[in-house]
Design a protein around this motif. Structure first.
Motif, mmCIF file in Angstrom:
data_model
loop_
_atom_site.group_PDB
_atom_site.id
_atom_site.type_symbol
_atom_site.label_atom_id
_atom_site.label_comp_id
_atom_site.label_asym_id
_atom_site.label_seq_id
_atom_site.Cartn_x
_atom_site.Cartn_y
_atom_site.Cartn_z
ATOM 1 N N GLY A 20 -2.459 3.079 -10.896
ATOM 2 C CA GLY A 20 -3.452 4.245 -10.713
ATOM 3 C C GLY A 20 -4.169 3.851 -9.347
ATOM 4 N N ARG A 21 -4.562 2.164 -9.216
ATOM 5 C CA ARG A 21 -5.012 2.260 -7.749
ATOM 6 C C ARG A 21 -4.270 1.786 -6.655
ATOM 7 N N ILE A 22 -2.829 1.767 -6.968
ATOM 8 C CA ILE A 22 -2.036 1.349 -6.167
ATOM 9 C C ILE A 22 -1.629 2.369 -5.013
ATOM 10 N N HIS A 23 -1.528 3.542 -5.503
ATOM 11 C CA HIS A 23 -1.383 4.546 -4.485
ATOM 12 C C HIS A 23 -2.442 5.027 -3.588
ATOM 13 N N ARG A 24 -3.516 4.515 -3.910
ATOM 14 C CA ARG A 24 -4.702 4.872 -2.880
ATOM 15 C C ARG A 24 -4.630 3.736 -1.399
ATOM 16 N N ILE A 25 -4.244 2.684 -1.898
ATOM 17 C CA ILE A 25 -4.424 1.616 -0.841
ATOM 18 C C ILE A 25 -3.663 1.831 0.430
ATOM 19 N N PRO A 26 -2.218 2.509 0.265
ATOM 20 C CA PRO A 26 -1.489 2.902 1.474
ATOM 21 C C PRO A 26 -2.058 3.878 2.336
ATOM 22 N N VAL A 27 -2.966 4.763 1.772
ATOM 23 C CA VAL A 27 -3.634 5.525 2.690
ATOM 24 C C VAL A 27 -4.472 4.923 3.547
ATOM 25 N N VAL A 28 -5.417 3.891 2.926
ATOM 26 C CA VAL A 28 -6.342 3.424 3.719
ATOM 27 C C VAL A 28 -5.537 2.355 4.987
ATOM 28 N N ASN B 25 1.896 -2.390 -2.277
ATOM 29 C CA ASN B 25 0.553 -1.634 -2.123
ATOM 30 C C ASN B 25 0.019 -1.748 -1.019
ATOM 31 N N ASN B 26 0.503 -2.383 0.130
ATOM 32 C CA ASN B 26 -0.122 -2.294 1.568
ATOM 33 C C ASN B 26 0.820 -0.820 2.372
ATOM 34 N N GLY B 27 1.509 -0.011 1.633
ATOM 35 C CA GLY B 27 2.374 0.943 2.126
ATOM 36 C C GLY B 27 3.351 0.810 2.948
ATOM 37 N N THR B 28 3.897 -0.542 2.707
ATOM 38 C CA THR B 28 5.405 -1.052 3.118
ATOM 39 C C THR B 28 6.523 -0.895 1.983
ATOM 40 N N SER B 29 7.690 -0.977 2.516
ATOM 41 C CA SER B 29 8.448 -1.252 1.232
ATOM 42 C C SER B 29 9.614 -2.423 1.904
ATOM 43 N N THR B 30 10.290 -2.832 0.864
ATOM 44 C CA THR B 30 11.463 -3.666 1.166
ATOM 45 C C THR B 30 12.560 -3.408 0.626
ATOM 46 N N ALA C 261 1.007 -7.617 1.429
ATOM 47 C CA ALA C 261 1.282 -6.883 0.112
ATOM 48 C C ALA C 261 0.790 -7.921 -0.922
ATOM 49 N N THR C 262 0.217 -7.414 -1.772
ATOM 50 C CA THR C 262 -0.333 -8.186 -2.920
ATOM 51 C C THR C 262 0.127 -7.583 -4.254
ATOM 52 N N ALA C 263 0.898 -6.529 -4.263
ATOM 53 C CA ALA C 263 1.401 -6.166 -5.730
ATOM 54 C C ALA C 263 2.559 -4.957 -5.206
ATOM 55 N N GLY C 264 3.615 -4.922 -6.182
ATOM 56 C CA GLY C 264 4.730 -3.868 -5.761
ATOM 57 C C GLY C 264 5.233 -3.323 -7.262
ATOM 58 N N GLU C 265 5.991 -2.154 -6.785
ATOM 59 C CA GLU C 265 6.611 -1.346 -7.923
ATOM 60 C C GLU C 265 8.158 -1.082 -7.563
ATOM 61 N N ARG C 266 8.809 -1.036 -8.951
ATOM 62 C CA ARG C 266 10.137 -0.554 -8.511
ATOM 63 C C ARG C 266 10.400 0.417 -9.713
ATOM 64 N N ASP C 267 10.813 1.568 -9.372
ATOM 65 C CA ASP C 267 11.241 2.550 -10.516
ATOM 66 C C ASP C 267 12.366 3.222 -10.068
ATOM 67 N N GLY D 39 -2.668 2.783 6.119
ATOM 68 C CA GLY D 39 -2.103 3.740 7.186
ATOM 69 C C GLY D 39 -3.011 4.242 8.160
ATOM 70 N N LEU D 40 -4.364 4.570 7.720
ATOM 71 C CA LEU D 40 -5.530 5.111 8.357
ATOM 72 C C LEU D 40 -5.841 3.858 9.660
ATOM 73 N N LEU D 41 -5.810 2.531 8.917
ATOM 74 C CA LEU D 41 -6.266 1.627 9.656
ATOM 75 C C LEU D 41 -5.319 1.188 10.842
ATOM 76 N N ALA D 42 -4.063 1.101 10.406
ATOM 77 C CA ALA D 42 -2.748 0.823 11.387
ATOM 78 C C ALA D 42 -2.945 2.000 12.525
ATOM 79 N N LEU D 43 -3.235 3.194 11.994
ATOM 80 C CA LEU D 43 -3.070 4.060 13.181
ATOM 81 C C LEU D 43 -4.480 4.227 14.058
ATOM 82 N N SER D 44 -5.514 3.554 13.454
ATOM 83 C CA SER D 44 -6.545 3.623 14.455
ATOM 84 C C SER D 44 -6.428 2.032 15.176
#
Length: 200
Positions: free
Chosen positions: A5-13, A128-133, A98-104, A15-20
């Motif tokens: 539930g918390r993992i999906h909010r981190i990529p937005v932050v 959870n940092n908005g990237t993937s492998t 990256a400190t956590a990951g998911e694979r569905d 992404g915004l930080l990387a953009l700025s």
């Protein structure tokens, strides 16, 4: 560890930080400094790695028996993400945020209790940092006295940890496979998971 539930909010932050930060670099840095910055970032990326533990809750329909047949496999893979099937976990990154990951995953594969995984495939982990492998893998299965271990090996071809060597193990207790002898078979397994990505 984080809870689902918390993992999906981190990529937005992130992404915004990387953009700025990206805007700041392109508007204030001279061309040669930007080139140096890009080379440094590339070098840091190539030296990035991670070691994670977690769980991969996998369901099989129809259940696994000793007969190979088309089976719908659904995997809820969590690396340091806590939910009802993933009680613990950890991730130790090197040169990565990256400190956590998911694979569905949902797939139809010819499987049996003696053939628990396809010999090859492609896996993608969302961090959870908005990237993937993503990495293509080959797999082996070894049944020991008390556990069955599936091992995937490969090389990251895109995303976070690109170029890194991957070893991922999935371990289930052999007692969990006693249902192979029943008419309904084994309908779920919860594999203890260890993922290691090291730079080459």
């Amino acid at each position: 560890m984080i809870r689902r539930g918390r993992i999906h909010r981190i990529p937005v932050v992130a992404g915004l930080l990387a953009l700025s930060l990206g805007s700041a670099v392109t508007t204030t840095a001279p061309a040669h400094a930007a080139t140096t910055h890009a080379a440094t970032a590339l070098a840091a990326t190539s030296l990035a790695g991670i070691n994670c533990t977690g769980w991969s809750y996998t369901t099989y329909s129809p259940g696994l028996t000793h007969t190979v047949r088309p089976t719908t496999v659904v995997v809820d893979g969590d690396l340091d993400v806590i939910d009802e099937h993933s009680p613990t976990g950890s991730c130790l990154p090197v040169n990565s945020t990256a400190t956590a990951g998911e694979r569905d995953v949902t797939a139809v594969i010819d499987l049996s209790c003696n053939q628990l995984i396809g010999e090859s495939g492609v896996e993608t982990i969302r961090w959870n940092n908005g990237t993937s492998t993503s990495f293509p893998f080959t797999a082996t299965v070894v049944r020991g006295l008390s556990t069955t271990v599936l091992t995937e090996t490969g090389t990251v071809t895109s995303g976070e940890f690109a170029g890194g060597h991957v070893v991922e193990t999935f371990t289930a207790a052999n007692l969990d496979l006693t249902g192979c002898l029943t008419p309904t078979g084994v309908t779920s397994l919860n594999y203890a998971t260890v993922l290691t990505i090291v730079p080459l």
